[in-house]
Motif scaffolding. Structure first.
Motif, PDB file in Angstrom:
ATOM      1  N   UNK A 154       0.811  -1.211   0.000  1.00  0.00           N
ATOM      2  CA  UNK A 154       0.000   0.000   0.000  1.00  0.00           C
ATOM      3  C   UNK A 154       0.845   1.262   0.000  1.00  0.00           C
ATOM      4  N   UNK A 155       1.961   1.233   0.719  1.00  0.00           N
ATOM      5  CA  UNK A 155       2.827   2.416   0.764  1.00  0.00           C
ATOM      6  C   UNK A 155       3.445   2.701  -0.600  1.00  0.00           C
ATOM      7  N   UNK A 156       3.772   1.636  -1.347  1.00  0.00           N
ATOM      8  CA  UNK A 156       4.313   1.839  -2.686  1.00  0.00           C
ATOM      9  C   UNK A 156       3.272   2.484  -3.597  1.00  0.00           C
ATOM     10  N   UNK A 157       2.046   2.007  -3.502  1.00  0.00           N
ATOM     11  CA  UNK A 157       0.985   2.574  -4.335  1.00  0.00           C
ATOM     12  C   UNK A 157       0.721   4.028  -3.967  1.00  0.00           C
ATOM     13  N   UNK A 158       0.746   4.324  -2.651  1.00  0.00           N
ATOM     14  CA  UNK A 158       0.504   5.696  -2.204  1.00  0.00           C
ATOM     15  C   UNK A 158       1.634   6.636  -2.599  1.00  0.00           C
ATOM     16  N   UNK A 159       2.843   6.079  -2.801  1.00  0.00           N
ATOM     17  CA  UNK A 159       3.983   6.930  -3.146  1.00  0.00           C
ATOM     18  C   UNK A 159       3.913   7.431  -4.588  1.00  0.00           C
ATOM     19  N   UNK A 160       3.059   6.823  -5.404  1.00  0.00           N
ATOM     20  CA  UNK A 160       2.943   7.237  -6.794  1.00  0.00           C
ATOM     21  C   UNK A 160       2.161   8.537  -6.908  1.00  0.00           C
ATOM     22  N   UNK A 161       2.417   9.260  -7.970  1.00  0.00           N
ATOM     23  CA  UNK A 161       1.654  10.475  -8.213  1.00  0.00           C
ATOM     24  C   UNK A 161       0.201  10.120  -8.516  1.00  0.00           C
ATOM     25  N   UNK A 162      -0.675  11.029  -8.192  1.00  0.00           N
ATOM     26  CA  UNK A 162      -2.103  10.769  -8.429  1.00  0.00           C
ATOM     27  C   UNK A 162      -2.381  10.561  -9.913  1.00  0.00           C
ATOM     28  N   UNK A 163      -1.608  11.189 -10.758  1.00  0.00           N
ATOM     29  CA  UNK A 163      -1.789  11.018 -12.204  1.00  0.00           C
ATOM     30  C   UNK A 163      -1.468   9.592 -12.620  1.00  0.00           C
ATOM     31  N   UNK A 164      -0.366   9.019 -12.062  1.00  0.00           N
ATOM     32  CA  UNK A 164       0.014   7.657 -12.415  1.00  0.00           C
ATOM     33  C   UNK A 164      -0.899   6.630 -11.742  1.00  0.00           C
ATOM     34  N   UNK A 165      -1.272   6.907 -10.502  1.00  0.00           N
ATOM     35  CA  UNK A 165      -2.086   5.946  -9.756  1.00  0.00           C
ATOM     36  C   UNK A 165      -3.515   5.899 -10.283  1.00  0.00           C
ATOM     37  N   UNK A 166      -4.067   7.053 -10.613  1.00  0.00           N
ATOM     38  CA  UNK A 166      -5.435   7.090 -11.133  1.00  0.00           C
ATOM     39  C   UNK A 166      -6.418   6.451 -10.169  1.00  0.00           C
ATOM     40  N   UNK A 167      -7.238   5.537 -10.698  1.00  0.00           N
ATOM     41  CA  UNK A 167      -8.242   4.856  -9.875  1.00  0.00           C
ATOM     42  C   UNK A 167      -7.808   3.440  -9.495  1.00  0.00           C
ATOM     43  N   UNK A 168      -6.523   3.142  -9.653  1.00  0.00           N
ATOM     44  CA  UNK A 168      -6.053   1.800  -9.322  1.00  0.00           C
ATOM     45  C   UNK A 168      -6.091   1.573  -7.820  1.00  0.00           C
ATOM     46  N   UNK A 169      -6.409   0.332  -7.434  1.00  0.00           N
ATOM     47  CA  UNK A 169      -6.395  -0.060  -6.033  1.00  0.00           C
ATOM     48  C   UNK A 169      -5.351  -1.155  -5.816  1.00  0.00           C
ATOM     49  N   UNK A 170      -4.982  -1.353  -4.561  1.00  0.00           N
ATOM     50  CA  UNK A 170      -3.990  -2.375  -4.240  1.00  0.00           C
ATOM     51  C   UNK A 170      -4.474  -3.755  -4.660  1.00  0.00           C
TER      52      UNK A 170
END
Length: 270
Positions: A154-170
């Motif tokens: 989860x911390x890796x996913x949260x470290x991404x920019x909101x643009x890259x993460x988008x609506x992706x979930x763990x």
């Protein structure tokens, strides 16, 4: 003028006395209307009313206890939901091989704790082991094991920019990793399978995969092709492309191109 007021007050007092006398007369008549035989019925009614009052009191006490227990029940439900969420997050990070080992460990523990059942179940247990052994991963060339299953946190996913993460979930990203491992495992089996045992529709694919597996930078590694991506969780849509971008950024995969094929290589944990 004062005499008139006094007379009016006296008239009012006399009227009140007359009304009270009339009321008393009506009460006496009402009392005499009921014979003495009705006293038993009135006693039975009184007893029934008293019993109902006791039942109502018991119901009220029970409702009061249930009302006091509601906050405790809500706390237990909230704690259970939090524990369930923790277990779900933990299960996403447990390799499938570990789950198999835990299952077999539970079977052995059950045999130790309940020896009276071990005798009658030993035959089925041994049969289970015999059935599982042929279903194990086919023998592969030396140096090739199971594909690496490297989930993200989860911390890796949260470290991404909101643009890259988008609506992706763990959960969605780790489910896609499971699909990738499945693709790579299928290709590994095609690499080591004897040609005589391959179906005609798989022979061409197997030969192509074997040629790619000998290429520099891919040899000895687990991989799959872009053409292998067919779900169930990972698909070649906008969401799937976003997942590949995230996993490439986090170092879970590398990509290269061999001929017309886009080859995706699974990386091992550091």
């Amino acid at each position: 003028m004062n005499g008139s007021k006094a007379g009016a007050s006296l008239d009012s007092l006399m009227s009140s006395f007359n009304a009270r006398i009339t009321q008393l007369q009506e009460l006496v008549i009402a009392r005499n209307m009921y014979p003495s035989s009705s006293i038993a019925d009135l006693s039975a009614v009184d007893a029934a009313v008293s019993a109902m009052e006791l039942q109502v009191k018991v119901i009220k006490d029970r409702l009061r206890e249930e009302t006091r227990a509601i906050p405790k029940t809500k706390k237990l439900i909230d704690a259970s939901l939090r524990q369930q969420k923790k277990l779900q997050n933990m299960s996403l990070h447990v390799p499938s091989q570990m789950v198999d080992r835990v299952t077999m460990s539970h079977l052995e523990t059950s045999r130790c704790l309940f020896p009276e059942f071990s005798g009658q179940d030993s035959g089925s247990f041994e049969a289970l082991k015999l059935d599982e052994e042929p279903a194990a991963v086919p023998k592969e060339k030396k140096g090739r094991g199971s594909p690496p299953t490297w989930y993200i946190t989860g911390s890796e996913l949260d470290s991404l920019s909101s643009y890259m993460r988008g609506r992706l979930t763990l959960e969605k990203v780790n489910a896609a990793i499971n699909d990738m491992v499945s693709y790579a495992e299928t290709n590994s089996q095609l690499i080591v399978a004897p040609k005589k045992k391959l179906a005609e529709n798989l022979l061409e694919k197997a030969l192509e995969i074997r040629d790619i597996a000998t290429m520099e930078g891919i040899k000895g590694k687990h991989f799959f092709l872009e053409a292998d991506i067919k779900g169930p969780s990972l698909k070649l849509d906008n969401s799937g492309k976003a997942i590949l971008t995230v996993l490439r950024h986090l170092g879970r995969i590398n990509e290269t191109r061999i001929g017309h094929n886009r080859v995706i290589i699974l990386q091992k944990p550091h």
